[in-house]
Each structure stands twice: as C-alpha cells, then as structure tokens.
Design a protein around this motif. Structure first.
Motif: not given
Length: 431
Positions: A8-9, A42-50
């Motif tokens: 998860h980074g 695995s990596l964290p999904d740090i995109r904007h929620p949109n």
C-alpha cells in the motif's frame, strides 16, 4: 488485502544498516529496500474521488510504452513492468519497448532477455553505444507501432487506471501531449505519496530550471479532477500521438544525452498548433534519485542544450536567459538551421505568443529581468515630436508635454529605485 513491508505504498522500516551508502551507490536509491519489497506490491489510490466515476471513450487508441534505461536496478525495473501489466487494460497496450542504452551490468543482458520472454508484449532494443536519454527515446519511438507513444522512466510504478485518462485526452484531440500526475517514491524507504502541492502547473524560471506553480483561478476547473493546461512538462513521463510526434520532428536530434528536451517539446507543441495538459486522474509514482549514479560522457553540456533550445524557440526572450546565465552567450549551439526550417514549415507562432497565451502567469513568479537600480534619459513621443518637460523648466515643478527642441534646453529624467521621477538640466548633450 495485501500485507507486508512496503505494501500500500507504506515506507519500508529502515534500520541503520539499511541506510549504508553502499545501498545507494549503483542506482542513486536504496536498492536493498527495492529488493525487499514485492515486485507486484499494492499502492494507495490517491486520485481525486471524482476519478472513480469518470467515463472515457469506448474506443481508445492503443499505445507503445517506451522505457529507456541505463544500468537500472533489477527489481526497480521489474516493478515498473509489473505495475504496467497489472494496472493497464491489455487491449490498450500495443507493446512495451525496453530501450537499453548500452548498459554493462550482467543482470541486464541474457538474464533480462530470459525473464522478459514471459511477457508477450515486451521487447528489448539495445543501442550500440551510449546515446543518452534523448536519442534512446527517439530510437524506441522509431520502432514503435502503437497509435500513441507513452514514455516512462525505468523506476516507476503506475497507479490504478493510469492510462485511459491519458489516451482519452489524445482521442479527443490528437495534437495534444498529456502528462500524468507524478507522485513521489522515496529513494530511501520507497514510501509512495503525492508531490508537495499536488496538482500544479509546469513552468520554468529564466535560468531554465523546471518549476511548479499554482494553477491560477482562471484555469481552475469546477471539477478538480479534470485535465488542465500546463506550459511545460517535467520531462520524463508523457503520452503523445505517434504521427503528431513525428510531424513535430520528434526531439531535436542535436540535443545531447539529456536536458532541455522537455522545454523543446513543450514550446514546440504549443507554438506549432497543439496543446499540453496535465491529467489528475492519471497517477504514476517515480523514484527521484538521491544522486545520479553513473558518469555522463565527457564533453556533454546541459548548458549547450539549453542554449540550443533558447536560440531555436525563444526568439528575443532568449536574452532573459542570457542575462541570468551570461556564460551561455558564447556557447556553440551547433547547426540549428533544420530546426528553424521546421518552425517555418509548421507555421509555428512566436515565443511572445507563447508567453502571452500559455505561460502568462510565469513572470509573476519569475520576473524576466531585475529592474535597473537607476534609469535616466529623455522621455519622447517620436510620432508627435513631444517631450516631457517641467513647467517653466524648473526642477520640482509640474510636468508638461512640449515640442522637442535641440537647442540644449531639453530636460533629462532620472529615476532611482524608491524615489520619484526627477528632472535634471541638460546642456549641449552632456548630462
């Protein structure tokens, strides 16, 4: 659901032994940590929620992913490949081209060939001598068959759904260069996080250093996950329509090894009818090295590259660079006639247009020249032959416009920083 060090980074828990300089010597980042975290972590999904709700075109162009490398670490290179394969729709990948720029490490020879044989879309191309980043990318691009060229570095980890947002923007306008948000993979512990400030415009100062500046209110989208215009790219990670790339002439082949190429391609795409966008829903992690671990061939000059770009594309604005970097004035750029001819053939706009229409907010942060500590001279309207004079010709009186005369009675004007405009007598041209 994955667990383990670096998953998860998360930063790898370093001990003092893990920080020994020998771990950094060959790659400029901690290869011991790289070797001890999973190749498919695995990596964290740090995109904007949109971003999770965006819909892209049903038919997107496919891409050749071009990854140049020179003496890259084994696990960092493999992690780059695994992240691409695991997080990219297979139908969008035409091929992955690894371009070896004359590496001399054993693990990058037969061992790499054998390992990559398991990936049907990966092929390895090798240079016959040290070419440098620019020409190595050009070599990979010349052999690519995908509709889009996507350039990545050899120590990256792409994040969830990174490619469709890039290809979608190009599908909407093929004269577009697009860049992902570049996240930071720490060179010590390999922790994954967004850059400070996250979404910002790519810019430059007049010493030709890459900078990041805030997105001005005029360009901010109601949806912060939408693509936004950027004057220049960071350089390493971007996608471009293959035919448009070659129509632009690719990179200037006169640029040596590395440096300046991100300005050349950025100025070129804007001035010659295209545009460049950063795409917040596409995120790619990149290891920023602690230091460059390999020697650059002797005779290579970053300054020469920058001057070549300035002379080719920046017109009269090149003078701002030379004021900041006076040592550039006497450098040889080599023959740039072919690049000037390309500009003419593509009917490119001038750099003044670029600064006014695209990079208009850059001088706010990096003024082109410092104001002089003092200035003096005659203030004249040439067309009307009117000069600024003081009423009754006396210092400290009201200003007026009067016919310019040459009898020695004109006044000159001086201005010292922090002071008001002052009039001084001028006799027989001696002031």
């Amino acid at each position: 659901m994955r667990t383990g060090k670096g998953e998860h980074g998360k930063p790898y828990p370093l001990t003092e032994d893990d920080r020994d300089d020998s771990a950094y010597r060959e790659n400029g980042f901690n290869i011991l940590v790289s070797n001890n975290i999973a190749l498919e972590r695995s990596l964290p999904d740090i995109r904007h929620p949109n971003c999770k709700h965006k819909v892209y075109l049903e038919k997107l162009p496919n891409t050749s992913i071009i990854i140049p490398f020179h003496n890259e670490g084994w696990t960092s290179l493999l992690r780059t490949i695994y992240s691409i394969i695991n997080r990219t729709p297979d139908i969008l990948i035409a091929e992955i081209i690894l371009v070896d720029d004359f590496s001399d490490r054993e693990h990058l020879k037969e061992k790499l060939e054998e390992y990559m044989a398991r990936f049907t879309k990966v092929r390895i191309v090798r240079t016959k001598k040290r070419e440098g980043l620019i020409r190595t990318r050009l070599l990979g691009a010349s052999m690519a068959k995908g509709e889009v060229l996507t350039f990545l570095d050899s120590h990256c980890e792409v994040n969830v759904n990174w490619l469709p947002p890039l290809l979608n923007q190009i599908a909407l306008n093929h004269k577009t260069i697009v860049c992902p948000m570049i996240d930071v993979i720490d060179h010590n512990h390999f922790g994954y996080e967004a850059q400070a400030g996250d979404a910002m415009r790519g810019a430059f100062d007049w010493e030709m250093y890459y900078k990041r500046i805030p997105i001005p209110p005029e360009l901010q989208r109601s949806d912060p996950s939408d693509p936004f215009e950027s004057p220049v790219m960071a350089g390493g990670l971007f996608a471009v329509d293959r035919e448009w790339f070659w129509e632009l002439g690719g990179y200037d082949p006169g640029l040596e090894i590395w440096g300046g190429e991100q300005y050349e391609i950025s100025f070129k795409v804007w001035m010659c009818g295209g545009g460049m966008f950063d795409v917040p829903c596409s995120r790619v992690g990149h290891i920023y090295r602690k230091y460059v671990p390999y020697k650059v061939p002797s005779g290579t000059s970053l300054a020469r590259n920058l001057k070549r770009v300035a002379e080719t594309w920046m017109d009269e604005f090149a003078e701002y660079v030379y004021q900041r970097r006076p040592e550039y004035r006497h450098l040889s750029t080599g023959d740039i006639s072919a690049q000037k001819e390309l500009r003419k053939h593509l009917k490119c706009k001038d750099f003044k247009w670029f600064m006014a229409a695209v990079a208009w907010d850059v001088p706010k942060y990096y003024p082109p020249v410092e104001p002089p500590p003092a200035a003096w001279g005659e203030i004249r309207n040439v067309a009307a032959n009117l000069c600024v004079d003081s009423k009754h010709g006396a210092t400290g009186t009201e200003l007026r416009l009067d016919i310019c005369v040459k009898d020695g009675s004109e006044r000159t004007w001086s201005h010292e920083q922090g002071s008001v405009l002052q009039a001084a007598d001028c006799y027989f041209g001696c002031c």
